[in-house]
Design a protein around this motif. Structure first.
Motif, PDB file in Angstrom:
ATOM      1  N   LEU A 288       0.849  -1.186   0.000  1.00  0.00           N
ATOM      2  CA  LEU A 288       0.000   0.000   0.000  1.00  0.00           C
ATOM      3  C   LEU A 288       0.886   1.238   0.000  1.00  0.00           C
ATOM      4  CD1 LEU A 288      -2.841   1.286   0.278  1.00  0.00           C
ATOM      5  CD2 LEU A 288      -2.497   1.220   2.767  1.00  0.00           C
ATOM      6  N   MET A 289       0.709   2.067  -1.023  1.00  0.00           N
ATOM      7  CA  MET A 289       1.415   3.338  -1.110  1.00  0.00           C
ATOM      8  C   MET A 289       0.436   4.449  -0.760  1.00  0.00           C
ATOM      9  SD  MET A 289       4.250   2.040  -1.947  1.00  0.00           S
ATOM     10  CE  MET A 289       5.202   3.551  -2.128  1.00  0.00           C
ATOM     11  N   VAL A 290       0.803   5.255   0.217  1.00  0.00           N
ATOM     12  CA  VAL A 290      -0.084   6.295   0.707  1.00  0.00           C
ATOM     13  C   VAL A 290       0.760   7.480   1.161  1.00  0.00           C
ATOM     14  CG1 VAL A 290      -0.097   5.367   3.062  1.00  0.00           C
ATOM     15  CG2 VAL A 290      -2.045   6.725   2.285  1.00  0.00           C
ATOM     16  N   ASP A 291       0.175   8.647   1.183  1.00  0.00           N
ATOM     17  CA  ASP A 291       0.865   9.834   1.668  1.00  0.00           C
ATOM     18  C   ASP A 291       1.370   9.567   3.093  1.00  0.00           C
ATOM     19  OD1 ASP A 291       1.712  12.294   2.514  1.00  0.00           O
ATOM     20  OD2 ASP A 291      -0.160  13.345   2.107  1.00  0.00           O
ATOM     21  N   PRO A 292       2.684   9.708   3.363  1.00  0.00           N
ATOM     22  CA  PRO A 292       3.215   9.435   4.707  1.00  0.00           C
ATOM     23  C   PRO A 292       2.514  10.216   5.808  1.00  0.00           C
ATOM     24  CG  PRO A 292       5.009   9.703   3.142  1.00  0.00           C
ATOM     25  CD  PRO A 292       3.750  10.072   2.413  1.00  0.00           C
ATOM     26  N   ARG A 293       1.941  11.362   5.473  1.00  0.00           N
ATOM     27  CA  ARG A 293       1.250  12.153   6.483  1.00  0.00           C
ATOM     28  C   ARG A 293      -0.083  11.524   6.900  1.00  0.00           C
ATOM     29  NH1 ARG A 293       1.346  17.598   3.121  1.00  0.00           N
ATOM     30  NH2 ARG A 293       0.980  15.994   1.525  1.00  0.00           N
ATOM     31  N   GLN A 294      -0.540  10.526   6.139  1.00  0.00           N
ATOM     32  CA  GLN A 294      -1.800   9.865   6.448  1.00  0.00           C
ATOM     33  C   GLN A 294      -1.624   8.595   7.277  1.00  0.00           C
ATOM     34  OE1 GLN A 294      -4.808  11.248   5.733  1.00  0.00           O
ATOM     35  NE2 GLN A 294      -3.524  12.967   5.086  1.00  0.00           N
ATOM     36  N   VAL A 295      -0.410   8.319   7.696  1.00  0.00           N
ATOM     37  CA  VAL A 295      -0.159   7.113   8.483  1.00  0.00           C
ATOM     38  C   VAL A 295       0.824   7.430   9.605  1.00  0.00           C
ATOM     39  CG1 VAL A 295       1.607   6.389   6.819  1.00  0.00           C
ATOM     40  CG2 VAL A 295       0.656   4.713   8.379  1.00  0.00           C
ATOM     41  N   ASP A 296       0.507   6.996  10.807  1.00  0.00           N
ATOM     42  CA  ASP A 296       1.365   7.190  11.974  1.00  0.00           C
ATOM     43  C   ASP A 296       2.199   5.930  12.158  1.00  0.00           C
ATOM     44  OD1 ASP A 296       2.585   7.735  14.353  1.00  0.00           O
ATOM     45  OD2 ASP A 296       0.755   7.775  15.563  1.00  0.00           O
ATOM     46  N   VAL A 297       3.504   6.041  11.880  1.00  0.00           N
ATOM     47  CA  VAL A 297       4.393   4.880  11.997  1.00  0.00           C
ATOM     48  C   VAL A 297       5.023   4.794  13.379  1.00  0.00           C
ATOM     49  CG1 VAL A 297       4.879   4.885   9.533  1.00  0.00           C
ATOM     50  CG2 VAL A 297       6.374   6.161  11.088  1.00  0.00           C
ATOM     51  N   ASN A 298       4.672   5.714  14.255  1.00  0.00           N
ATOM     52  CA  ASN A 298       5.266   5.768  15.591  1.00  0.00           C
ATOM     53  C   ASN A 298       4.312   5.216  16.642  1.00  0.00           C
ATOM     54  OD1 ASN A 298       7.394   6.394  17.324  1.00  0.00           O
ATOM     55  ND2 ASN A 298       6.516   8.372  17.849  1.00  0.00           N
ATOM     56  N   ALA A 299       3.447   4.279  16.237  1.00  0.00           N
ATOM     57  CA  ALA A 299       2.408   3.775  17.130  1.00  0.00           C
ATOM     58  C   ALA A 299       2.804   2.505  17.872  1.00  0.00           C
ATOM     59  CB  ALA A 299       1.132   3.511  16.333  1.00  0.00           C
ATOM     60  N   ALA A 304       6.222  -2.159  14.368  1.00  0.00           N
ATOM     61  CA  ALA A 304       5.585  -3.247  13.626  1.00  0.00           C
ATOM     62  C   ALA A 304       4.141  -2.926  13.281  1.00  0.00           C
ATOM     63  CB  ALA A 304       5.639  -4.543  14.441  1.00  0.00           C
ATOM     64  N   GLU A 305       3.551  -1.971  13.976  1.00  0.00           N
ATOM     65  CA  GLU A 305       2.171  -1.604  13.729  1.00  0.00           C
ATOM     66  C   GLU A 305       2.094  -0.124  13.374  1.00  0.00           C
ATOM     67  OE1 GLU A 305      -0.129  -2.656  17.134  1.00  0.00           O
ATOM     68  OE2 GLU A 305       0.476  -4.763  17.092  1.00  0.00           O
ATOM     69  N   VAL A 306       1.092   0.232  12.606  1.00  0.00           N
ATOM     70  CA  VAL A 306       0.882   1.626  12.221  1.00  0.00           C
ATOM     71  C   VAL A 306      -0.560   2.006  12.545  1.00  0.00           C
ATOM     72  CG1 VAL A 306       2.615   1.558  10.401  1.00  0.00           C
ATOM     73  CG2 VAL A 306       0.227   1.022   9.857  1.00  0.00           C
ATOM     74  N   ARG A 307      -0.828   3.291  12.448  1.00  0.00           N
ATOM     75  CA  ARG A 307      -2.186   3.783  12.662  1.00  0.00           C
ATOM     76  C   ARG A 307      -2.545   4.712  11.515  1.00  0.00           C
ATOM     77  NH1 ARG A 307      -1.442   6.024  17.215  1.00  0.00           N
ATOM     78  NH2 ARG A 307      -2.040   4.257  18.516  1.00  0.00           N
ATOM     79  N   PHE A 308      -3.623   4.381  10.809  1.00  0.00           N
ATOM     80  CA  PHE A 308      -4.049   5.201   9.686  1.00  0.00           C
ATOM     81  C   PHE A 308      -4.944   6.323  10.182  1.00  0.00           C
ATOM     82  CE2 PHE A 308      -3.330   0.996   7.720  1.00  0.00           C
ATOM     83  CZ  PHE A 308      -2.402   1.359   6.755  1.00  0.00           C
ATOM     84  N   ARG A 309      -4.733   7.507   9.629  1.00  0.00           N
ATOM     85  CA  ARG A 309      -5.584   8.627  10.007  1.00  0.00           C
ATOM     86  C   ARG A 309      -6.989   8.485   9.425  1.00  0.00           C
ATOM     87  NH1 ARG A 309      -0.542  10.377  10.633  1.00  0.00           N
ATOM     88  NH2 ARG A 309      -0.135  11.964  12.214  1.00  0.00           N
ATOM     89  N   GLU A 310      -7.117   7.839   8.276  1.00  0.00           N
ATOM     90  CA  GLU A 310      -8.418   7.557   7.667  1.00  0.00           C
ATOM     91  C   GLU A 310      -8.558   6.044   7.555  1.00  0.00           C
ATOM     92  OE1 GLU A 310     -10.730   9.667   7.014  1.00  0.00           O
ATOM     93  OE2 GLU A 310      -9.645  11.572   7.249  1.00  0.00           O
ATOM     94  N   SER A 311      -8.708   5.390   8.694  1.00  0.00           N
ATOM     95  CA  SER A 311      -8.676   3.924   8.715  1.00  0.00           C
ATOM     96  C   SER A 311      -9.829   3.318   7.926  1.00  0.00           C
ATOM     97  CB  SER A 311      -8.701   3.415  10.160  1.00  0.00           C
ATOM     98  OG  SER A 311      -9.862   3.864  10.836  1.00  0.00           O
TER      99      SER A 311
END
Length: 608
Positions: A288-299, A304-311
């Motif tokens: 999945l390629m998405v704008d890095p600003r739309q995904v929190d990789v610091n979760a 190993a887990e991420v959090r999507f802003r528009e899940s």
């Protein structure tokens, strides 16, 4: 008790508990550093399952001599320098904890040569903070020895070397699948275990996937490439025939970062819902390629887990993309599609289409129209009035002309699944189409046809029910009795009318017409039992309803051992051609296979 500051060594060892779980954790962190450093090749060397020695070497940019001491210090990184940078981070490593944490629980030696440096330097934090001259052609080499030797309590939780290496191999495969433009080599106890060269075209990418995943994944792989709402999903999914008993063939990536995400995984699982048993798991490699600003990789501490802003948006996009690929491949078994995957493409900005558009998919099959559902289940059952012949037919005075021969004589178009020729052991239908021979499992095929029709009738509120002359009494729990009242509409939607008759009893008054001669009491108990367990939200109820509809389709479908006429067989073939996902039954088994003329010629060695 007085409060005091912890010393730096103890702080690092505590932090290491989040970063370094086992040797595989170290391999993952070091390989990610190599990827961020722009490596073209990454070599991983393991001894004794990583308990004795781990070496990760790359040919990347390297580290300046003056930065070596900082590289092994806590919270020191070249990846981010502000909150804005953290919110749009694109690198794999960015916390600045990995090397410091690893060094606190092992004997670590970091050797590196910057791209423009005349020589390499090394540092060993346990013995000295001062870099020393070393020998290295280019890039960076990290050696880790005696993991947890100074922390026996942690070391005793490690497993046997073979088990630890299995985890290392999984981490290696996961990262080797994240970037196709980079070569990877893995050695264990002096033996080269894996070597994959950089892959720059679709065939080479497919070969890498087959090599690393194995298990005939490539024979069942279907390419996915979809774009919408500033997102792109590409990769491969396996047909239901390659389902697994455990989720050990699932590789998902967001902007080339390996992830475990419930939103993403549920979207994929939902697309397979009608094709797999609940106990089976799909196999896939998806990017999945998405704008890095739309995904929190610091979760997550280990990233190993991420959090999507528009899940919800991500979930629906993944579900629809995988669902479309599955629906298309159902048109023909083992059909193949080719797609160009991004090697290291930049993620698209929010609301924009990616700059590098994918190569159009090359379909090698035709898609079928969607099931219109005009006939309905009742009419469908009437079309299949399966009756055992009471006497053998009398021989005709003139030989009967077969349907395929008649179609050819009148120059009629032969449908995709052709025309029925015969029935084999009252289980399989043999049909002839333009390509050759079609073999159909009549129960599996009819089961899918009925299920898809039932879903359409459910959506339209048209599932027919039948009243029982004498209501059946159900002995249930108080929780289940309450669920009957709460979910009365959901029960009625599938043809079940159940009323509460007391604190722990209910009355079954109406049942689905399709199951009037089946075990509808068991179905009622199953439905009430699961509703009583408190399914979460409308989706949970809908999932259970789909299970009920699938069960109804299975019970009502023609069974093995029933003799069909040619007209009945052809009617089933035509229904299959206008039914979604007709290539598999509701349980994931294939419903038909094609044997082309070339395959038949090979069987009989024609042309040899």
């Amino acid at each position: 008790m007085s409060i005091r500051r912890l010393d730096d060594q103890l702080i690092s060892q505590i932090a290491a508990g989040e970063v370094v779980e086992r040797p595989a954790s170290i391999v993952k962190e070091l390989m990610e550093n190599s990827l961020d450093a722009g490596a073209g090749w990454i070599h991983v060397t393991i001894e004794h399952g990583g308990l004795r020695r781990i070496v990760v070497a790359d040919d990347g940019l390297g580290i300046e001599c003056d930065d070596l001491a900082l590289a092994v210090a806590r919270h020191a990184t070249s990846k981010i320098d502000s909150l804005d940078a953290l919110e749009s981070v694109a690198s794999l490593g960015f916390r600045g904890e990995a090397l410091a944490s690893i060094a606190s629980v092992s004997q670590l030696t970091l050797t590196s040569r910057a791209a423009d440096a005349d020589r390499a330097y090394a540092i060993s934090p346990a013995s000295s903070d001062t870099p020393r001259p070393a020998a290295l052609d280019r890039g960076t080499r990290v050696e880790v020895r005696e993991l947890f030797a100074r922390i026996p309590a942690r070391r005793k939780f490690l497993r046997a070397p073979a088990t630890e290496f299995a985890h290392i191999r999984k981490a290696f495969n996961q990262l080797a699948l994240s970037r196709f433009d980079i070569g990877f080599v893995l050695h264990h106890d002096g033996t080269e275990v894996a070597r994959v060269a950089p892959a720059h075209d679709a065939d080479a990418m497919q070969q890498r996937v087959d090599t690393l995943i194995g298990g005939a994944f490539g024979d069942h792989a279907v390419a996915v490439d979809e774009q919408a709402a500033g997102m792109r999903l590409c990769g491969w999914i396996a047909t239901p025939g390659f389902s697994r008993g455990q989720a050990d063939r699932q590789y998902s990536y967001v902007n080339h970062r390996p992830i475990r995400d419930k939103v993403f995984n549920h979207g994929v699982r939902l697309a397979y819902r009608d094709l797999l048993h609940n106990q089976r798991h799909p196999a896939y490699v998806l990017y999945l390629m998405v704008d890095p600003r739309q995904v929190d990789v610091n979760a997550h501490p280990a990233k190993a887990e991420v959090r999507f802003r528009e899940s919800r948006l991500v979930h629906d996009f993944v579900f629809r993309s995988v669902g479309r690929a599955l629906a298309a491949v159902e048109a023909k078994p083992h059909a193949a599609r080719e797609v160009e995957l991004p090697v290291n493409a930049a993620a698209p900005a929010a609301g924009q289409t990616p700059a590098s558009a994918p190569v159009p998919l090359q379909h090698s099959f035709d898609t079928r129209p969607h099931m219109q559902g005009s006939a309905g289940v009742a009419q469908s059952r009437a079309a299949y009035a399966f009756q055992m012949p009471t006497a053998p037919p009398k021989p005709a005075s003139t030989p009967a002309e077969s349907v395929p021969a008649r179609a050819q004589a009148h120059n009629e178009a032969i449908p995709p699944l052709g025309y029925a020729l015969a029935q084999l052991h009252d289980i399989y239908i043999l049909a002839q189409n333009r390509e050759g021979l079609v073999l159909v499992d009549m129960h599996a095929a009819h089961e899918r046809v009925l299920y898809e029709q039932l879903k359409q009738e459910y959506s339209a509120g048209r599932i027919q029910s039948k009243s029982l002359l004498v209501p059946e009494t159900l002995s249930i729990s108080e929780q289940e009795a309450a669920a009957i009242e709460t979910h009365a509409e959901a029960l009625a939607a599938v043809g079940l009318e159940i009323t509460r008759a007391g604190p722990t009893s209910g009355l079954l008054r109406e049942v689905p017409a399709l199951l009037a001669n089946e075990d509808y009491v068991a179905l009622a108990y199953d439905m009430v039992g699961e509703l009583g367990e408190g399914l979460r939200g409308p989706q949970g109820v809908r999932d259970r309803i789909d299970d009920v509809l699938a069960d109804m389709g299975c019970k009502a479908a023609v069974k093995a051992g029933r003799r069909l006429t040619l007209d009945e067989m052809n009617a089933l073939l035509r229904d299959m051609e206008h039914t979604d996902r007709a290539g598999h039954c509701n349980h994931g088994r294939p419903s038909w296979v094609q044997v082309d003329m070339a395959g038949l010629d090979r069987l009989f060695m024609r042309g040899k």
